[in-house]
Motif scaffolding. Structure first.
Motif, short mmCIF file in Angstrom:
data_model
loop_
_atom_site.label_atom_id
_atom_site.label_comp_id
_atom_site.label_asym_id
_atom_site.label_seq_id
_atom_site.Cartn_x
_atom_site.Cartn_y
_atom_site.Cartn_z
N MET A 173 0.58 -1.00 0.00
CA MET A 173 -0.18 0.16 -0.20
C MET A 173 1.01 1.26 -0.21
O MET A 173 0.58 1.85 -0.49
CB MET A 173 -0.46 -0.18 1.34
N PRO B 71 3.80 3.04 -1.21
CA PRO B 71 4.94 3.15 -2.29
C PRO B 71 6.50 2.66 -1.88
O PRO B 71 6.82 3.56 -1.36
CB PRO B 71 4.14 4.20 -3.64
N ARG C 93 2.94 4.95 -7.93
CA ARG C 93 2.96 3.97 -7.67
C ARG C 93 2.60 2.78 -8.91
O ARG C 93 3.28 2.07 -9.81
CB ARG C 93 0.76 3.56 -8.13
N ASN D 126 -1.15 0.73 -12.28
CA ASN D 126 -2.21 0.87 -11.53
C ASN D 126 -3.55 0.38 -10.64
O ASN D 126 -3.78 -0.71 -12.13
CB ASN D 126 -2.29 3.03 -11.52
N PHE D 127 -3.96 0.53 -9.58
CA PHE D 127 -4.96 -0.11 -9.10
C PHE D 127 -6.29 -0.28 -10.88
O PHE D 127 -6.92 -1.22 -10.07
CB PHE D 127 -5.45 0.26 -8.36
N VAL E 241 -8.45 -7.70 -3.90
CA VAL E 241 -9.78 -7.06 -3.52
C VAL E 241 -10.24 -5.90 -3.15
O VAL E 241 -8.97 -5.14 -1.74
CB VAL E 241 -10.17 -8.98 -3.09
N ARG E 242 -11.41 -5.67 -2.29
CA ARG E 242 -12.09 -4.52 -2.30
C ARG E 242 -13.10 -4.77 -1.21
O ARG E 242 -13.04 -6.11 -0.92
CB ARG E 242 -12.85 -3.72 -3.01
N LEU E 243 -13.81 -4.41 -0.20
CA LEU E 243 -15.16 -4.62 1.17
C LEU E 243 -15.62 -4.94 0.52
O LEU E 243 -16.40 -6.21 0.56
CB LEU E 243 -15.04 -3.01 1.71
N PHE F 123 -0.80 9.14 0.42
CA PHE F 123 -0.71 8.41 -0.65
C PHE F 123 -0.42 6.62 -1.38
O PHE F 123 0.60 6.42 -1.30
CB PHE F 123 0.61 9.31 -1.70
N GLY F 124 -1.17 7.13 -2.29
CA GLY F 124 -1.36 5.28 -2.67
C GLY F 124 -1.19 5.08 -3.67
O GLY F 124 -0.82 3.84 -4.40
N CYS F 125 -2.29 6.18 -4.95
CA CYS F 125 -2.12 5.63 -6.19
C CYS F 125 -1.97 6.89 -7.08
O CYS F 125 -1.36 6.96 -8.54
CB CYS F 125 -3.12 4.68 -6.48
N VAL G 237 -4.40 8.36 -8.52
CA VAL G 237 -5.32 8.98 -9.08
C VAL G 237 -7.01 8.38 -8.82
O VAL G 237 -7.74 7.68 -9.36
CB VAL G 237 -5.32 7.95 -10.64
N GLN H 209 -7.95 6.09 -6.93
CA GLN H 209 -8.10 4.54 -6.28
C GLN H 209 -8.41 4.01 -5.91
O GLN H 209 -9.13 2.93 -5.68
CB GLN H 209 -7.22 3.85 -7.97
N CYS H 210 -7.85 4.89 -4.90
CA CYS H 210 -7.27 3.86 -3.90
C CYS H 210 -7.99 4.02 -2.05
O CYS H 210 -8.00 3.02 -1.36
CB CYS H 210 -5.76 2.71 -3.56
N ALA I 105 -6.79 5.77 0.12
CA ALA I 105 -5.56 6.09 1.50
C ALA I 105 -5.57 7.50 1.38
O ALA I 105 -4.88 7.68 2.40
CB ALA I 105 -4.20 5.84 0.94
N CYS J 133 -3.49 2.55 4.54
CA CYS J 133 -4.61 2.19 3.90
C CYS J 133 -5.73 3.23 5.28
O CYS J 133 -6.29 4.16 4.76
CB CYS J 133 -5.50 0.96 4.15
N LEU K 13 -16.91 3.15 1.09
CA LEU K 13 -16.09 1.82 1.64
C LEU K 13 -15.39 0.94 0.01
O LEU K 13 -15.17 0.41 0.00
CB LEU K 13 -16.14 1.68 3.03
N THR K 14 -14.58 2.26 -1.15
CA THR K 14 -14.11 1.08 -1.98
C THR K 14 -12.84 1.45 -1.93
O THR K 14 -11.98 1.22 -2.73
CB THR K 14 -14.72 2.23 -3.20
N ASN K 15 -12.20 1.94 -0.89
CA ASN K 15 -10.23 2.10 -0.83
C ASN K 15 -10.32 0.51 -0.89
O ASN K 15 -11.10 -0.29 -0.06
CB ASN K 15 -10.35 2.18 0.84
N ILE K 16 -8.76 0.55 -1.26
CA ILE K 16 -8.08 -0.52 -1.11
C ILE K 16 -7.32 -0.50 0.48
O ILE K 16 -6.61 0.40 1.08
CB ILE K 16 -7.01 -0.28 -2.45
#
Ligand code: FES
Ligand code: FES
Lengths: 712, 149
Positions: free
Chosen positions: A339, A341, A420, A647-648, A654-656, B35-37, B39, B41-42, B44, B99, B126-129
């Protein structure tokens, strides 16, 4: 009280106790800098207010080691757990070497395994010194004293003294070489679910990860590495870049270009505007098709095959078998995608080198820094931080070396942060692997022959620093060659086939793909024999009670055999890795539109003696989701010599919404502790694949599932 | 430009197109936002902008002038955790923890909108990774926090 402290290498397993003296307290215990404190056996500091500070040398990357290792010390020390504080990330010192590796580092699910005896010995030694100090103080024999919750009692005279009162005198004593450790029935802390000591810091933003490090005068760097593996930097527009605000330097690292600026975003934006051209080198035509073709050819390359494990005569038994089942399985490269980088902060001057890194291996960084700075080890200082995930990735040194070089080039402290995209495209990957398996059944459906060849790149071969080269790389065949089912004729051999794509250790390593290969194929064989996959495994484990027990508990927890609605099914798998046995049952459904849902996963682990059960549960839950992400979505594809994912959005997690409910049961055991961080991962892919077969009749032999037309 | 972060006004000189994330981290100096992505997406990097969960990596700082930005550090009152943070401790959610700032901020926004969210509402917002895979406990903690409301 004097600030004298001493250090013993009693931490090393079975090693002689070597004493040294240290006259300044470690600079890191700043809160006690003005208090009189004493450090016992290099690990335990007791303050007059009874606060106990325990040094914890392993990397905390989510596995809870910051709590479990201090628990081992505290158990034998008999102190008050509520007064325990942890001093993490100590300075590099051989007394803090991971006993499993002989160097400071974390990996291979080894922390608790390695420290289980040495950390307890440290606690017992410190306790013995406190008891001896009390004996002197009271003028009685040590044998008349007992300890409890941070207090030494002399019951006969109703006298007592706290550890805080005794610490100064204890510190002047010599640690006893021989101490008796508690028997398991006397444990008061080990085996109890203890709240993790790092959690409070991880809910309000105060936990410091590598990416959060701030050093006075620090600059920031953004980096772009050659998209093609093995490529080099061609041309870029340096003059215009240097005119942008805040830009300090553009550095050509031969296989990468970095921009150093006063802020990260300025560095990153300038890098985007550099217009770098690359010289792609010899690998520009490498792609998935070529890799697959070479691996396929390797499967037929009898001359290159090296035997990993052989019992009986598999070839002859196949000839005589009533039924032969054969199949080929394949898995792609995978990225770790921690998570946080990759990042590292370095400050190199003419006579010093300081490094702040979220690393799994601070020990070897000293050698790396020596090589790049020509400084002696005493001039090199490593600060370890929390890791935003490791999974093996952070045992590699690439990002650390870059930070060192950038600080040298900029003449200032530099924090390097990868985007990322760099992380996905310049990982060191879980190897691609292909296998061909032939299994033979006799006329009553018993498994009598198993012949398997595995073709894949070799992690140890491509990373020679991590161990001597082996004819058969264990990390390529583990999870297949070491299976303990009773199969009278068994052969696993290996053909090494490397490509330009760098490979490395990825949570559970070879078990991640071999668990899928073996446990899926075994399911195929069970169905070919007309037998229930659980019962089929039971029969093969009748001589292995430990595994049989886990299998049976898993079936029970997973409701094996109980009715399910149409469109739903269960799959089962059992894998041994890092000394632990894990069984998993996945309960899934597939609808008409091929949407795959994993509703529930039942996990049973036998990991010997459990130190902190709640972290074992958490690691099983995390390990399942990690393996599930790979099974559902995970693929690093190679096209034109480079990674196709970015990137993701194209390397999905997998997410929630698609995470299953996971129930975990831990086998009660007093055996030696075995691995926990990784063993939860291998069984999930085959458990789900086997369930998919049970619902749809479709056998998935290539991961990920989304490539087989399923959505999640 | 002037920014309001966690109730304090701060002056920053970053270009208006700089992502809010990097201004918060490097100029304001609050590093709890991750910072995670980069863009969206994550998650964070999630912060509250006027109470709305916002992925700060993908919002130019210029667009939040005059608005209230709350980061994970702004959820605590003194040393007292908000109910979401407390539920996270009680359920022992974090593993690596990287996260979790984003998860906690996103949940705080969710509960402000839906004090007793359904599973579907939780899944949608909650679409966070979480790469460590703490999802089971996140769901437990959200429900705990909702119950404590
Ligand atoms: S960093 Fe903003 S969503 Fe990932
Ligand atoms: S706790 Fe590690 S990424 Fe979520």
């Amino acid at each position: 009280m004097k600030r004298s402290t001493f250090v013993a290498t009693g931490a090393a397993t079975g090693g002689a106790l070597v004493l040294g003296f240290e006259f300044a307290p470690s600079g890191r215990i700043t809160s006690f800098a003005d208090a009189a404190t004493t450090r016992l056996v290099g690990f335990v500091t007791i303050a007059p207010d009874e606060t106990i500070t325990i040094v914890q040398p392993q990397a905390e990357m989510g596995q809870g080691v910051q709590t479990s290792i201090p628990m081992l010390v505290a158990e034998e020390l008999d102190c008050d757990w509520s007064r325990v504080r942890v001093e993490s990330f100590p300075a590099i010192d051989k007394i803090y070497n991971n006993p499993a590796f002989g160097i400071m580092g974390t990996g291979g699910s080894s922390s608790v395994r390695g420290w289980f005896m040495p950390a307890r010995k440290v606690g017992a030694q410190a306790r013995a010194m406190l008891v001896a100090a009390a004996a002197q103080k009271f003028g009685v024999a040590a044998s008349e004293l007992r300890t409890q919750n941070g207090v030494v009692y002399h019951d006969a005279s109703s006298r007592k003294a706290t550890y805080g009162e005794l610490a100064g005198a204890a510190a002047a004593l010599t640690p006893p070489a021989d101490v008796t450790l508690k028997t398991h029935d006397k444990f008061t802390l080990i085996g109890k679910p203890v709240k993790r000591l790092d959690i409070r810091d991880k809910v309000d933003g105060r936990a410091q990860f590598g990416i959060d490090v701030v050093v006075p005068g620090m600059l920031y760097a953004a980096i772009r590495q050659s998209p093609v593996f093995g490529g080099t930097v061609g041309h870029y527009d340096e003059a215009n870049t240097l005119k942008r605000p805040g830009i300090k330097k553009v550095v050509n690292l031969k296989n990468a270009v970095a921009v150093v600026a006063d802020r990260f975003w300025r560095a990153k934006s300038a890098l985007d505007a550099l217009n770098i051209s690359w010289s792609d080198g010899p690998n520009a035509s490498l792609d998935d098709a070529k890799i697959a073709a070479d691996l396929k050819a390797a499967l037929d390359d009898d001359a290159s095959a090296a035997v990993a494990k052989q019992v009986g005569d598999a070839a002859a038994a196949l000839k005589g078998a009533a039924k032969v089942v054969s199949a080929e399985y394949h898995v792609p490269y995978l990225a770790h995608a921690t998570m946080e980088p990759m990042n590292c902060t370095a400050h190199v001057t003419a006579d010093s080198c300081e490094i702040w890194a979220p690393t799994q291996f601070p020990g070897p960084i000293v050698q790396v820094a020596q090589r790049f700075t020509n400084l002696t080890p005493d001039k090199i200082k490593i600060h370890q931080t929390y890791l935003g995930g490791g999974f093996g990735r952070r045992a590699n040194m690439d990002f650390v070396i870059q930070a060192i070089m950038l600080s040298q080039a900029a003449g200032a402290p530099v924090k390097l942060i990868w985007t990322r995209e760099e992380d996905v495209q310049h990982d060191v990957y879980r190897p691609v692997s292909t296998t061909r398996i032939k299994a033979g059944l006799d006329s009553t459906g018993n498994l009598v022959a198993w012949q398997q060849r595995i073709a894949s790149p070799s992690i140890f071969g491509m990373n020679p620093g991590f161990g001597p080269p082996q004819k058969v790389d264990d990390s390529s065949v583990e999870g297949s060659a070491d299976k303990r089912y009773s199969i009278p004729n068994f052969l696993v051999d290996y053909v090494r086939k490397d490509f330009a794509v760098p490979v490395f250790f990825w949570r559970s390593v070879g078990n991640s793909q071999n668990g899928f290969f073996f446990e899926s194929m075994l399911d195929e064989v069970a169905h070919a024999a007309g037998k229930d996959p659980y019962e089929f495994r039971r029969a093969l484990l009748k001589d292995t009670p430990k595994l049989l027990n886990v299998l049976e508990m898993t079936a029970k927890l997973g409701n094996w055999g109980k009715p399910l609605p149409k469109g739903s099914a269960r799959g089962i798998a059992l894998c041994e890795s890092f000394g632990s046995t894990v069984g998993e049952v996945a309960e899934i459904s597939v609808d008409k539109g091929n949407t795959l849902r994993i509703h529930r996963v039942a996990v049973v682990i036998d990991c010997g003696t459990v130190v902190n059960p709640d972290t074992v549960v958490a690691q099983m839950q995390g390990g399942v989701n990690f393996g599930l992400t790979a099974a559902l979505f995970g693929a690093i594809n190679i096209a034109k010599g480079r990674v196709a994912q970015h990137n993701f959005y194209d390397y999905q997690m997998v997410r929630l919404a698609n995470a299953p409910h996971i129930d975990v049961e831990i086998v009660t055991s007093s055996g030696p502790p075995t691995g926990v961080g990784e063993p939860g991962t291998p069984p999930i892919a085959p458990a789900v694949a086997n369930a998919i077969f049970a619902v749809t009749g479709k056998r998935i032999r290539t991961l990920p599932f989304v490539k087989a037309g399923f959505t999640a | 430009m002037k920014l309001s972060v966690n109730g304090k006004t701060v002056n920053v000189d970053d270009a208006p197109d700089t992502p809010l994330l990097w201004v918060i981290r490097d100029s304001v100096g609050l590093t709890g936002t991750k910072f995670g992505c980069g863009v969206a997406q994550c998650g964070a990097c999630t912060v509250l902008v006027n109470g709305e969960a916002t992925r700060s990596c993908s919002v130019p700082v210029g667009s939040v002038a005059g608005k209230h930005v709350t980061t994970v550090e702004g959820l605590t009152k003194g040393d007292t955790l908000n109910r979401v943070q407390q539920a996270w401790v009680d359920a022992q959610v974090p593993q690596c923890g990287y996260c979790q700032s984003g998860m906690i901020v996103a949940t705080t926004a969710l509960l402000a909108k839906h004090p007793h969210p359904t599973d579907a509402q939780i899944d949608d917002s909650l679409t966070n990774i979480c790469r460590c895979g703490t999802y089971d406990r996140i769901r437990v903690a959200i429900k705990k926090a909702a119950g404590a409301a």
